[in-house]
Design an enzyme around this catalytic site. Structure first.
Site, PDB file in Angstrom:
ATOM      1  N   HIS A 127       9.947   9.604  16.513  1.00  0.00           N
ATOM      2  CA  HIS A 127      10.068   8.354  16.177  1.00  0.00           C
ATOM      3  C   HIS A 127       9.940   8.611  14.759  1.00  0.00           C
ATOM      4  O   HIS A 127       9.143   9.196  13.712  1.00  0.00           O
ATOM      5  CB  HIS A 127       8.794   7.835  16.706  1.00  0.00           C
ATOM      6  CG  HIS A 127       8.713   6.218  16.077  1.00  0.00           C
ATOM      7  ND1 HIS A 127       9.607   5.664  16.162  1.00  0.00           N
ATOM      8  CD2 HIS A 127       7.769   5.238  14.793  1.00  0.00           C
ATOM      9  CE1 HIS A 127       9.294   3.961  15.494  1.00  0.00           C
ATOM     10  NE2 HIS A 127       9.021   3.930  14.871  1.00  0.00           N
ATOM     11  N   ASN A 130      18.584  15.656  16.321  1.00  0.00           N
ATOM     12  CA  ASN A 130      17.418  16.076  16.705  1.00  0.00           C
ATOM     13  C   ASN A 130      17.789  17.136  17.557  1.00  0.00           C
ATOM     14  O   ASN A 130      17.415  17.860  17.618  1.00  0.00           O
ATOM     15  CB  ASN A 130      16.650  15.258  16.357  1.00  0.00           C
ATOM     16  CG  ASN A 130      15.583  14.058  15.677  1.00  0.00           C
ATOM     17  OD1 ASN A 130      14.456  15.409  14.986  1.00  0.00           O
ATOM     18  ND2 ASN A 130      16.508  12.804  15.680  1.00  0.00           N
ATOM     19  N   LEU A 158      11.866   2.782  28.212  1.00  0.00           N
ATOM     20  CA  LEU A 158      11.389   3.252  29.936  1.00  0.00           C
ATOM     21  C   LEU A 158      10.441   2.308  30.590  1.00  0.00           C
ATOM     22  O   LEU A 158       9.402   2.135  30.012  1.00  0.00           O
ATOM     23  CB  LEU A 158      11.629   4.573  30.200  1.00  0.00           C
ATOM     24  CG  LEU A 158      12.487   6.119  29.143  1.00  0.00           C
ATOM     25  CD1 LEU A 158      11.401   6.825  29.056  1.00  0.00           C
ATOM     26  CD2 LEU A 158      13.738   5.815  29.804  1.00  0.00           C
TER      27      LEU A 158
HETATM   28  C1  GAR Z   1      16.180   9.585  14.906  1.00  0.00           C
HETATM   29  O1  GAR Z   1      16.118   9.311  13.490  1.00  0.00           O
HETATM   30  C2  GAR Z   1      14.961   9.298  15.384  1.00  0.00           C
HETATM   31  O2  GAR Z   1      12.916   9.340  14.965  1.00  0.00           O
HETATM   32  C3  GAR Z   1      15.304   7.579  15.650  1.00  0.00           C
HETATM   33  O3  GAR Z   1      16.640   8.077  15.880  1.00  0.00           O
HETATM   34  C4  GAR Z   1      17.165   9.173  15.256  1.00  0.00           C
HETATM   35  C5  GAR Z   1      18.627   9.753  16.208  1.00  0.00           C
HETATM   36  O4  GAR Z   1      18.982  10.484  15.213  1.00  0.00           O
HETATM   37  N1  GAR Z   1      14.673   7.256  17.113  1.00  0.00           N
HETATM   38  C6  GAR Z   1      13.941   6.493  17.103  1.00  0.00           C
HETATM   39  O5  GAR Z   1      14.307   5.476  16.634  1.00  0.00           O
HETATM   40  C7  GAR Z   1      13.599   5.291  18.789  1.00  0.00           C
HETATM   41  N2  GAR Z   1      12.565   4.701  18.634  1.00  0.00           N
HETATM   42  P1  GAR Z   1      19.417  11.078  16.513  1.00  0.00           P
HETATM   43  O6  GAR Z   1      20.376  10.942  17.234  1.00  0.00           O
HETATM   44  O7  GAR Z   1      20.144  12.237  14.665  1.00  0.00           O
HETATM   45  O8  GAR Z   1      18.759  12.460  16.558  1.00  0.00           O
END
Ligand code: GAR
Length: 214
Positions: free
Chosen positions: A111, A16, A95
């Site tokens: 999320h 992301n 946090l």
């Molecule tokens: C993503 O799918 C994000 O939505 C999730 O972790 C992944 C990170 O991927 N976030 C959560 O679960 C937060 N509660 P990335 O490091 O490749 O962006």
């Protein structure tokens, strides 16, 4: 308008983060990625950010006695880089309410579920177990409660008969990469109003994305 100096907080691979860095290269984008910060010094995303020429830092949560001390260092680092907007992108630390309060309205998260459904972890497994036909992702302002807070943008994907958590998660992730830059553009551009739980002012295709068949 000057660009918002934005930090992306990560804990892992940072896909992301990559989509946000790419979007911020557009000349009219209202945010500049001024820092990528990880709570894990070995997060692969840090090397990716460095290769993109973005300043990076690590604040290792393991060396602090408690959350307040960890966040004190986080805050110092953010101030040193004159950050005024934060995107959480796979940042896997809760946090504290006081940190969230300090950054209220300037702190957003992505999320991997259609909130308020499937807060927490293992969202794709749980969506498949429940047999839902639509799943997706959400960008929202962060509040003290986990995975709650006014919703800026959502994208939905259909669930296929043969989906596994991995195949479903991959289609959701592709949509995350689309909506996070859209949401940051809206939020950093100062076009949104928060009214209770609702985010107003982002009407239109840029705020909700339905990707049927994806
Ligand atoms: C993503 O799918 C994000 O939505 C999730 O972790 C992944 C990170 O991927 N976030 C959560 O679960 C937060 N509660 P990335 O490091 O490749 O962006």
């Amino acid at each position: 308008m000057s660009k918002r100096r934005t930090a992306i907080l990560i804990s892992g691979r940072g896909s992301n983060m990559v989509s946000l860095i790419a979007a911020a290269k557009e000349p009219d984008f209202p945010a500049q990625i001024a820092l990528v910060l990880s709570n894990r010094p070995d997060a692969p995303g840090l090397a990716t950010a460095k290769a993109e020429g973005v300043p990076t830092a690590a604040v290792d949560h393991k060396i602090y006695a408690g959350r307040e001390a960890f966040e004190g260092s986080l805050q110092k680092m953010l101030e040193a880089h004159r950050i005024d907007f934060i995107c959480l992108a796979g940042f896997m630390r809760m946090l504290t309410p006081s940190f969230v309060e300090r950054w209220q309205g300037r702190l957003i998260n992505i999320h991997p579920a259609l909130l308020p459904a499937y807060k927490g972890l293992h969202t794709h497994e749980r969506a498949l177990a429940d047999g839902v036909k639509l799943h997706g992702c959400t960008v929202h302002y962060v509040v003290a409660e986990m995975d709650a807070g006014p919703i800026i943008a959502q994208a939905a994907v259909t669930v296929h008969d043969h989906d596994t958590p991995a195949t479903l998660g991959a289609r959701v992730l592709a949509q995350e990469h689309v909506i996070y830059p859209l949401a940051l553009r809206l939020a950093a551009g100062g076009r949104l109003k928060i009214d209770g739980n609702r985010v107003l002012g982002g009407d239109g295709p840029e705020q909700t994305l339905v990707a049927p068949g994806v």
